[in-house]
Design an enzyme around this catalytic site. Sequence first.
Site, PDB file in Angstrom:
ATOM      1  N   LYS A  86      48.587  52.610  44.892  1.00  0.00           N
ATOM      2  CA  LYS A  86      47.601  51.649  44.387  1.00  0.00           C
ATOM      3  C   LYS A  86      47.025  52.186  43.079  1.00  0.00           C
ATOM      4  O   LYS A  86      46.478  53.291  43.032  1.00  0.00           O
ATOM      5  CB  LYS A  86      46.466  51.458  45.402  1.00  0.00           C
ATOM      6  CG  LYS A  86      46.879  50.616  46.594  1.00  0.00           C
ATOM      7  CD  LYS A  86      45.739  50.490  47.592  1.00  0.00           C
ATOM      8  CE  LYS A  86      44.666  49.533  47.161  1.00  0.00           C
ATOM      9  NZ  LYS A  86      43.568  49.462  48.163  1.00  0.00           N
TER      10      LYS A  86
HETATM   11  C1  E4P Z   1      41.954  46.562  48.658  1.00  0.00           C
HETATM   12  O1  E4P Z   1      42.787  46.804  47.802  1.00  0.00           O
HETATM   13  C2  E4P Z   1      40.535  46.858  48.405  1.00  0.00           C
HETATM   14  O2  E4P Z   1      40.458  48.236  48.277  1.00  0.00           O
HETATM   15  C3  E4P Z   1      39.619  46.412  49.516  1.00  0.00           C
HETATM   16  O3  E4P Z   1      40.133  45.315  50.211  1.00  0.00           O
HETATM   17  C4  E4P Z   1      38.220  46.100  49.026  1.00  0.00           C
HETATM   18  O4  E4P Z   1      37.479  45.534  50.074  1.00  0.00           O
HETATM   19  P1  E4P Z   1      35.888  45.482  50.067  1.00  0.00           P
HETATM   20  O5  E4P Z   1      35.484  44.593  48.942  1.00  0.00           O
HETATM   21  O6  E4P Z   1      35.524  44.922  51.402  1.00  0.00           O
HETATM   22  O7  E4P Z   1      35.409  46.873  49.860  1.00  0.00           O
END
Ligand code: E4P
Length: 225
Positions: A86
Amino acid sequence: MKFIIDDANVEAIKALYEYFPVEGVTTNPSILAKSGRQPYDVLKEIRGIIGQDADLHVQVVSKKAENMITEAAKMRAELGENTFIKVPTTREGLKAMKALAADGVKITATAIYTPMQAFLAAKAGAAYAAPYVNRIDNLGADGIATVKKIHDIFKNNGLKTEVLAASFKNSQQVQELCAYGIGAATIASDVMEGLIKNDSVVAAVEAFTKDFEGLCGEGKTMENC
Ligand code: E4P
């Protein structure tokens, strides 16, 4: 739509893998911090639970492209080549994505708040682009509409990148994107459990049991009546 678990809690992951049709796990640095465990300890345990072939998405922490690339190499060595790296979709992130994609590394472009970020990440070679539905809503914009637009941009431009919608707070957000045919959604454990929680369903099943037991006796089922 592929369902992925957005969590690093191994007990929650085990439970969801047992009951739900899920196909992988995503994490980010905040999720790892919440686990309170050393990153590679918990990630290796997760890899053991989901298997070598399942999608595991793990985020780089560095801000410079060169360091993101070396982080990615270490992550793939520790967690397997099927690990999606990521990469936040910043200017440096795009540079890292181009280099990683050229080496055949699987990339999930993350921290996406706008369609143009997603388009650039797709052009840079990301396999997935992760827009943050709820966080976009919290900015006063429309998270669902943003995700749909990104999906359309990919399809209209012949890009193979899939949307991995992220940051959900409720079932309605997931359902909207499911109906639109979005490629994948990564969903926190509590939101995933909420997808099947329904008092009316519980009451219906209870009534079926009561009626059947009235007919055949307590504890009887179609197996032993
Ligand atoms: C995924 O890539 C993100 O890191 C994650 O879903 C963010 O979620 P949140 O906004 O609930 O922290």
